[in-house]
Design a protein around this motif. Structure first.
Motif, PDB file in Angstrom:
ATOM      1  N   GLY A  24       0.788  -1.213   0.000  1.00 53.51           N
ATOM      2  CA  GLY A  24       0.000   0.000   0.000  1.00 53.51           C
ATOM      3  C   GLY A  24       0.827   1.272   0.000  1.00 53.51           C
ATOM      4  N   ARG A 214      -7.069   2.815  12.598  1.00 51.35           N
ATOM      5  CA  ARG A 214      -7.082   1.541  11.883  1.00 51.35           C
ATOM      6  C   ARG A 214      -6.932   0.373  12.861  1.00 51.35           C
ATOM      7  NH1 ARG A 214      -2.937   4.280   7.791  1.00 51.35           N
ATOM      8  NH2 ARG A 214      -4.212   4.515   5.923  1.00 51.35           N
ATOM      9  N   ARG A 233      -1.229  -7.162   9.538  1.00 54.04           N
ATOM     10  CA  ARG A 233      -2.064  -6.479   8.554  1.00 54.04           C
ATOM     11  C   ARG A 233      -2.848  -5.379   9.265  1.00 54.04           C
ATOM     12  NH1 ARG A 233      -5.877 -10.586   5.677  1.00 54.04           N
ATOM     13  NH2 ARG A 233      -5.907 -11.632   7.721  1.00 54.04           N
ATOM     14  N   PHE A 235      -6.325  -2.570   8.802  1.00 54.64           N
ATOM     15  CA  PHE A 235      -7.593  -2.441   8.104  1.00 54.64           C
ATOM     16  C   PHE A 235      -8.246  -1.100   8.430  1.00 54.64           C
ATOM     17  CE2 PHE A 235      -6.679  -6.794   9.244  1.00 54.64           C
ATOM     18  CZ  PHE A 235      -6.821  -7.478   8.050  1.00 54.64           C
ATOM     19  N   ASP A 236      -8.785  -0.461   7.407  1.00 58.66           N
ATOM     20  CA  ASP A 236      -9.644   0.705   7.604  1.00 58.66           C
ATOM     21  C   ASP A 236     -11.063   0.197   7.858  1.00 58.66           C
ATOM     22  OD1 ASP A 236      -7.933   3.013   7.192  1.00 58.66           O
ATOM     23  OD2 ASP A 236      -7.740   2.316   5.132  1.00 58.66           O
ATOM     24  N   THR A 243     -12.975  -1.291   4.746  1.00 58.87           N
ATOM     25  CA  THR A 243     -12.959  -0.575   3.471  1.00 58.87           C
ATOM     26  C   THR A 243     -11.632  -0.745   2.739  1.00 58.87           C
ATOM     27  OG1 THR A 243     -12.237   1.465   4.582  1.00 58.87           O
ATOM     28  CG2 THR A 243     -14.603   1.139   4.303  1.00 58.87           C
ATOM     29  N   SER A 244     -10.567  -1.121   3.458  1.00 55.32           N
ATOM     30  CA  SER A 244      -9.290  -1.414   2.807  1.00 55.32           C
ATOM     31  C   SER A 244      -8.441  -2.256   3.736  1.00 55.32           C
ATOM     32  CB  SER A 244      -8.543  -0.126   2.416  1.00 55.32           C
ATOM     33  OG  SER A 244      -8.121   0.564   3.572  1.00 55.32           O
ATOM     34  N   ALA A 245      -7.544  -3.056   3.150  1.00 52.13           N
ATOM     35  CA  ALA A 245      -6.647  -3.922   3.914  1.00 52.13           C
ATOM     36  C   ALA A 245      -5.241  -3.764   3.363  1.00 52.13           C
ATOM     37  CB  ALA A 245      -7.102  -5.376   3.809  1.00 52.13           C
ATOM     38  N   GLU A 246      -4.264  -3.856   4.248  1.00 50.69           N
ATOM     39  CA  GLU A 246      -2.882  -3.634   3.855  1.00 50.69           C
ATOM     40  C   GLU A 246      -1.973  -4.557   4.664  1.00 50.69           C
ATOM     41  OE1 GLU A 246       0.049   0.266   3.327  1.00 50.69           O
ATOM     42  OE2 GLU A 246      -1.727   0.373   4.598  1.00 50.69           O
TER      43      GLU A 246
END
Length: 296
Positions: A24, A214, A233, A235-236, A243-246
Motif C-alpha cells: 500500500g 485503523r 495487517r 484495516f480501515d 474498506t481497505s486492507a494492507e
C-alpha cells in the motif's frame, strides 16, 4: 567499538533489510528488539500487551492469569533498553478468587480503554472479563451462544478497543474455508458486524486499534520444528465494515520468537508497533519485544 556493540549494529541493519515494505505504499522500518528476563518462576507466557501513548509504560498479561505493569526505559533513538516492573496481580474471577492456570485461567488478550477499563480475553472457557481494578474481581461479560461452538484452544486471543469504546475480538482460527468473524461488544450487547479475510496458514493472535483509527492484526504461522513466522495487517473500518486492507509485515521463519501480543502507538515520527512473544515457559524460547515504525 566493542565486539558486542558491533554485532548489535550489524543485527539491526540486517533486521531492517528483512522488513519488507507493504504493497500500500507505507514505509516500514525496524526499530529494535529487546529480550526481557526476570528470575521468577511465573515470569513468561506473555500473550497480550498495552503501551501508553508516549511509549513509556506497559501492561502485559500472561496465559497463567497474571497481569504485570511498569515503565520502559528507552535510549535516544527510542529503542527499549530496560523494562522496569512496578507491579503485578493475579487475575481474579467474579467472586474475587484468584484464577488458576488452565481451562479457567488461560488469559490471552489484553485491551485497555481510554477510561482505564481493562478487558481480558480467555481461552479454554472462552469468555471476556472486565476489570475496573486489576487487583479486584472481574465483571462478567455475557457470552454469545455462537461462542459455544468454538473448538478448545481456538478461542479469543486478539482484543482491541475502538476510540468510541467498542470492544472488538475475533477467534484465533477462522472457520474452515472462511474468514475471521469480528465480534463487537457495544452497549452491553454483542453483534458480529463484519469479517476479516483469512488465510488457513495464519492464526489471529493479537490486535490493537492504532492512533490512526485503523485496526492492526497480528497473525502467527507455526511451522513445527522450523519455528514461527509473524504477519501484521491493518484495516480501515467504515460503517459497513472493512474498506481497505494492507499487509505491513511478514517475517521469516525463526526471525523472531512466538509473537502473540501487539500494541500500536504514535512515537512522534510515525506509528510504532510493539510486539511481545509468548515463550510458553520453555527454556528454548524467550520473551522478546520487537518494534517497527510505520510511516505513510
Amino acid at each position: 567499538m566493542s565486539g558486542n556493540r558491533h554485532r548489535t549494529l550489524i543485527l539491526s541493519a540486517l533486521m531492517s533489510l528483512l522488513a519488507l515494505p507493504s504493497f500500500g505504499g507505507a514505509r516500514l522500518d525496524y526499530v529494535g528488539s529487546y529480550v526481557w528476563t526476570l528470575p521468577e518462576s511465573d515470569f513468561g507466557g506473555f500473550s497480550g500487551i498495552e503501551i501508553s501513548d508516549d511509549g513509556t509504560n506497559f501492561h502485559v498479561v500472561s496465559d497463567r492469569a497474571w497481569i504485570r505493569w511498569g515503565a520502559i526505559e528507552r535510549d535516544a533513538a527510542g529503542r527499549i533498553r530496560e523494562m522496569r516492573m512496578s507491579g503485578r496481580a493475579p487475575l481474579r474471577d467474579s467472586q474475587g478468587a484468584p484464577l488458576r492456570p488452565g481451562r479457567l485461567g488461560d488469559s490471552e488478550g489484553l485491551a485497555i480503554g481510554r477510561d482505564g477499563t481493562v478487558w481480558i480475553s480467555f481461552e479454554g472457557l472462552d469468555r471476556i472479563a472486565r476489570y475496573d481494578d486489576v487487583d479486584g474481581p472481574a465483571t462478567r461479560v455475557p457470552v454469545p451462544p455462537e461462542w459455544k461452538r468454538i473448538q478448545v484452544n481456538e478461542g479469543f486471543e486478539a482484543l482491541a478497543v475502538t476510540p468510541e469504546g467498542d470492544l472488538l475480538t475475533l477467534p484465533e482460527y477462522a472457520p474452515e474455508g472462511g474468514a475471521f468473524p469480528v465480534w463487537r461488544y457495544r452497549g452491553e450487547r454483542w453483534d458480529q458486524p463484519f469479517s476479516i479475510p483469512a488465510d488457513p496458514d495464519w492464526q489471529a493472535v493479537g490486535a490493537d486499534m492504532g492512533p490512526d483509527g485503523r485496526l492492526y492484526l497480528l497473525e502467527r504461522n507455526f511451522r513445527g520444528l522450523l519455528g514461527f513466522r509473524s504477519r501484521v495487517r491493518r484495516f480501515d473500518l467504515g460503517p459497513e465494515g472493512i474498506t481497505s486492507a494492507e499487509e505491513l509485515l511478514t517475517t521469516g521463519t525463526l526471525q523472531y520468537d512466538n509473537l502473540e501480543g501487539i500494541a500500536v502507538w504514535d512515537d512522534g515520527l510515525g506509528i510504532r508497533m510493539t510486539m511481545i512473544s509468548d515463550d510458553n515457559f520453555l527454556p528454548v524460547q524467550r520473551t522478546e519485544l520487537v518494534e517497527y515504525r510505520v510511516t505513510d
